[in-house]
Design a protein around this motif. Sequence first.
Motif, mmCIF file in Angstrom:
data_model
loop_
_atom_site.group_PDB
_atom_site.id
_atom_site.type_symbol
_atom_site.label_atom_id
_atom_site.label_comp_id
_atom_site.label_asym_id
_atom_site.label_seq_id
_atom_site.Cartn_x
_atom_site.Cartn_y
_atom_site.Cartn_z
ATOM 1 N N GLY A 149 5.782 8.100 1.009
ATOM 2 C CA GLY A 149 4.569 8.698 0.456
ATOM 3 C C GLY A 149 3.281 8.314 1.147
ATOM 4 O O GLY A 149 2.191 8.734 0.712
ATOM 5 N N ILE A 150 3.360 7.546 2.239
ATOM 6 C CA ILE A 150 2.148 7.078 2.905
ATOM 7 C C ILE A 150 1.261 8.230 3.342
ATOM 8 O O ILE A 150 0.044 8.246 3.104
ATOM 9 N N GLN A 203 -1.215 10.221 0.961
ATOM 10 C CA GLN A 203 -2.401 9.589 0.362
ATOM 11 C C GLN A 203 -3.688 10.183 0.938
ATOM 12 O O GLN A 203 -3.747 10.598 2.062
ATOM 13 N N PRO A 232 3.094 4.089 -1.491
ATOM 14 C CA PRO A 232 3.261 4.592 -2.854
ATOM 15 C C PRO A 232 4.573 4.157 -3.518
ATOM 16 O O PRO A 232 4.587 3.852 -4.714
ATOM 17 N N THR A 237 0.811 -1.217 0.000
ATOM 18 C CA THR A 237 0.000 0.000 0.000
ATOM 19 C C THR A 237 0.850 1.276 0.000
ATOM 20 O O THR A 237 0.315 2.367 -0.115
#
Length: 244
Positions: free
Chosen positions: A240-241, A244, A205, A203
């Motif tokens: 990048g979590i 989101q 990115p 999950t």
Amino acid sequence: MGRLADKVAIITGAAQGMGAAHARLFVSEGAKVVVTDIKEAEGQQLVAELGKNALFVKHDVSSERGWQEVLAQTLAKFGKVDILVNNAGITFAKALQDISVDDYVKIFKINQLGTFLGVKTVAKPMTEQGFGSIVNISSLNGLVGGAVGYTDTKFAVRGMTKAAALELAPAGVRVNSVHPGVIETPMISQPGTEEAVKQFAKTIPLRRIAKPEEVSKLVLYLASDDASYATGSEFVVDGGISAQ
């Protein structure tokens, strides 16, 4: 090379994982490093690898007396302290209803109280010399929700960082927090977590778990004079979590 030349750093929880990666990079950049941890064998092994510019001190970060001993040994060996990396931390792979009061107190004492004691301990010598950099390792879960206990303390580290940064700024002491996402360390390799970590990685990115060294490079920046105008800020390294 040499971004930390003539600097002296204390790094907690540095016998393995991210802390060890920070210590290796700091020494390679010219720093003298005090490695602290409760894991004596691993800490001594790392210091033997790093050589004369490293010192190991067995250290319970939740002990105020322990912090005073770390400071005393640092000053005796290297004469000053320029950098503190509050890296020591724990988590539990337990649901809310399964966390005991003892569990909760333990995670508070290491993650939150330990960070407070570290900041308090180095504030005086750094203030007296007119400069210093404190890097508090929080977490992605200091920005967004996660496990109860761990999240609570990591949000507290984030707030503590801002409060200390405002108080210490006039003395030339900078305080920042780093917020790693999922990093390949012993903390995420607890029994029963392997499959969950593997699924979570899908999950992210960037579609992978980070190496400890990827966090160390950010910590190096904040510890160095390159970050001379950065204080009271959050620096996120999470693939990048949180975007989101």
